[in-house]
Design a protein around this motif. Structure first.
Motif, short mmCIF file in Angstrom:
data_model
loop_
_atom_site.label_atom_id
_atom_site.label_comp_id
_atom_site.label_asym_id
_atom_site.label_seq_id
_atom_site.Cartn_x
_atom_site.Cartn_y
_atom_site.Cartn_z
N LEU A 1 -0.50 5.54 -1.36
CA LEU A 1 -0.81 5.72 0.05
C LEU A 1 -0.35 4.48 0.80
CD1 LEU A 1 -2.13 7.60 2.12
CD2 LEU A 1 -4.27 6.38 1.76
N GLY A 2 0.67 4.64 1.65
CA GLY A 2 1.23 3.53 2.39
C GLY A 2 0.48 3.26 3.69
N PHE A 3 0.33 1.98 4.03
CA PHE A 3 -0.37 1.56 5.24
C PHE A 3 0.55 0.73 6.13
CE2 PHE A 3 -3.82 2.64 2.52
CZ PHE A 3 -4.92 2.93 3.32
N GLY A 4 0.36 0.86 7.44
CA GLY A 4 1.07 0.05 8.41
C GLY A 4 0.15 -0.34 9.55
N LEU A 5 0.65 -1.17 10.44
CA LEU A 5 -0.12 -1.61 11.60
C LEU A 5 0.25 -0.72 12.78
CD1 LEU A 5 -2.12 -3.74 12.69
CD2 LEU A 5 -0.11 -5.07 13.42
N TYR A 6 -0.74 -0.08 13.38
CA TYR A 6 -0.49 0.92 14.41
C TYR A 6 -1.34 0.69 15.66
CZ TYR A 6 2.16 3.89 11.20
OH TYR A 6 3.10 4.39 10.36
N GLY A 7 -0.79 1.16 16.78
CA GLY A 7 -1.53 1.16 18.03
C GLY A 7 -1.12 2.34 18.88
N ALA A 8 -1.91 2.65 19.90
CA ALA A 8 -1.58 3.73 20.83
C ALA A 8 -0.38 3.32 21.68
CB ALA A 8 -2.78 4.04 21.71
N ARG A 9 0.37 4.32 22.15
CA ARG A 9 1.57 4.01 22.92
C ARG A 9 1.25 3.17 24.16
NH1 ARG A 9 6.61 5.56 22.98
NH2 ARG A 9 6.24 7.13 21.36
N GLY A 10 0.18 3.52 24.85
CA GLY A 10 -0.17 2.76 26.05
C GLY A 10 -0.50 1.31 25.72
N TYR A 11 -1.25 1.11 24.64
CA TYR A 11 -1.60 -0.26 24.24
C TYR A 11 -0.35 -1.03 23.85
CZ TYR A 11 -3.63 -4.16 21.71
OH TYR A 11 -3.95 -5.43 21.30
N VAL A 12 0.53 -0.42 23.06
CA VAL A 12 1.74 -1.10 22.58
C VAL A 12 2.66 -1.42 23.75
CG1 VAL A 12 3.81 -0.86 21.16
CG2 VAL A 12 1.59 -0.10 20.28
N LEU B 1 0.64 7.68 16.88
CA LEU B 1 0.52 6.23 17.07
C LEU B 1 1.85 5.54 16.78
CD1 LEU B 1 -2.98 5.68 15.41
CD2 LEU B 1 -2.45 5.86 17.86
N ILE B 2 1.98 4.33 17.31
CA ILE B 2 3.22 3.57 17.20
C ILE B 2 3.08 2.51 16.11
CG2 ILE B 2 4.90 2.15 18.43
CD1 ILE B 2 4.56 5.03 19.49
N CYS B 3 4.10 2.44 15.24
CA CYS B 3 4.07 1.49 14.13
C CYS B 3 4.69 0.16 14.56
CB CYS B 3 4.85 2.06 12.95
SG CYS B 3 4.82 0.99 11.49
N LEU B 4 3.93 -0.93 14.39
CA LEU B 4 4.41 -2.26 14.69
C LEU B 4 4.89 -2.99 13.44
CD1 LEU B 4 1.79 -3.44 17.33
CD2 LEU B 4 4.05 -2.48 17.70
N LEU B 5 4.19 -2.77 12.33
CA LEU B 5 4.60 -3.32 11.04
C LEU B 5 4.44 -2.22 10.00
CD1 LEU B 5 2.94 -6.88 10.98
CD2 LEU B 5 5.37 -6.34 11.33
#
Length: 301
Positions: free
Chosen positions: A163-174, A249-253
């Motif tokens: 199970l892969g994990f990344g750092l995510y946020g909502a489009r508005g926040y990003v 959600l948008i991936c940052l890392l």
């Protein structure tokens, strides 16, 4: 009795009693008339009593035959019940208790169950999810899909994937943070993390290293609550790729070193149970099909 009884000859007795003739019994049994006659003679010799009176018009039961008719029918019913029981043994039926994480249950396992039930309509599955520990040794469940590999005990284990994990946020926040901050730094970001009870998780450890003593804006003890918080724009969260993508959600890392193996554990005493094996094989197939989706490397923002 002059010889050992061949119990299958009771079918001959019943067929003649019902048809009244050797030819009628032979047709019903799909045998030759000579075979039916020979097996009737064998049965009467074994029993030591005549079962039929032979007439030009056919066969009629003797008093001894009448007395044995009910018992022969009981043998027939027992044989049918035996065959039905054997057929049921070949079917997959009954309840299987599966313990797993809520996010895997809701997003992956439950949607796959219609296909399993279409193949095995007599099968039932009980899903046990939540933060509580489920013990296979106590038979709290028959099998489990979990992120922690059992180190001991009477269990059979198989790795299902990662199970892969990344750092995510909502489009508005990003979009808002990117306008005024270097997208590669997170000193000014709000984070959504795990409660203290889950500080041992790889995702929680990654956030702790990133924050260096700074508190999270919000903490929760379930992944679903963290997903909701990230979607609401509260901050950034370490989330499974496949769930975060589904939520838009948008991936940052995309690579944090927080990926977790997924294990299938079965109580060894149940490893050859038809019902448990059917569910286990289904899960292995589902996770194999979704292997790349679960690892889920995605382009970073």
């Amino acid at each position: 009795m002059n010889a050992q009884i061949q119990w299958d000859d009771a079918r001959i007795f019943l067929a003649i009693a019902r048809a009244g003739t050797l030819s009628g019994a032979a047709t019903a049994l799909e045998m030759g008339v000579a075979t039916v006659s020979r097996r009737l003679d064998r049965l009467e010799a074994a029993l030591g009593v005549p079962l039929f009176s032979r007439h030009q018009s056919g066969y009629s039961l003797t008093d001894d035959g009448e007395a044995l008719l009910e018992h022969a029918e009981a043998l027939e019913h027992a044989g049918q019940a035996f065959g039905e029981a054997a057929r049921q043994q070949g079917q997959v039926a009954g309840c299987v208790r599966l313990a797993t994480a809520e996010n895997l249950a809701n997003a992956l396992i439950v949607p796959s169950l219609p296909k399993l039930f279409a193949t095995h309509p007599e099968l039932r599955v009980e899903i046990v999810s939540g933060v509580q520990t489920v013990n296979l040794h106590r038979r709290d469940a028959d099998l489990a899909v979990r992120m922690v590999k059992p180190e001991a005990g009477n269990v059979t284990i198989k790795r299902l994937g990662t199970l892969g994990f990344g750092l995510y946020g909502a489009r508005g926040y990003v979009d808002a943070r990117s306008a005024g901050a270097d997208a590669a730094t997170f000193d000014d970001d709000s984070f959504i993390g795990w409660a203290e009870s889950h500080s041992h998780l790889p995702a929680a450890k990654w956030i702790a290293r990133m924050l260096r003593g700074r508190p999270c804006q919000m903490e929760a003890n379930t992944l679903s609550a963290q997903m909701a918080a990230a979607t609401a724009g509260i901050g950034l969260a370490v989330l499974p790729h496949f769930l975060a993508r589904q939520a838009g959600l948008i991936c940052l890392l995309s690579e944090l070193g927080a990926d977790q193996p997924i294990w299938l554990a079965i109580h060894s005493n149940l490893a050859h149970s038809r019902r448990v094996r059917a569910v286990a094989d289904h899960l292995i197939h589902v996770f194999e099909e979704q292997r790349s989706e679960l690892v889920g490397r995605v382009p970073e923002r």
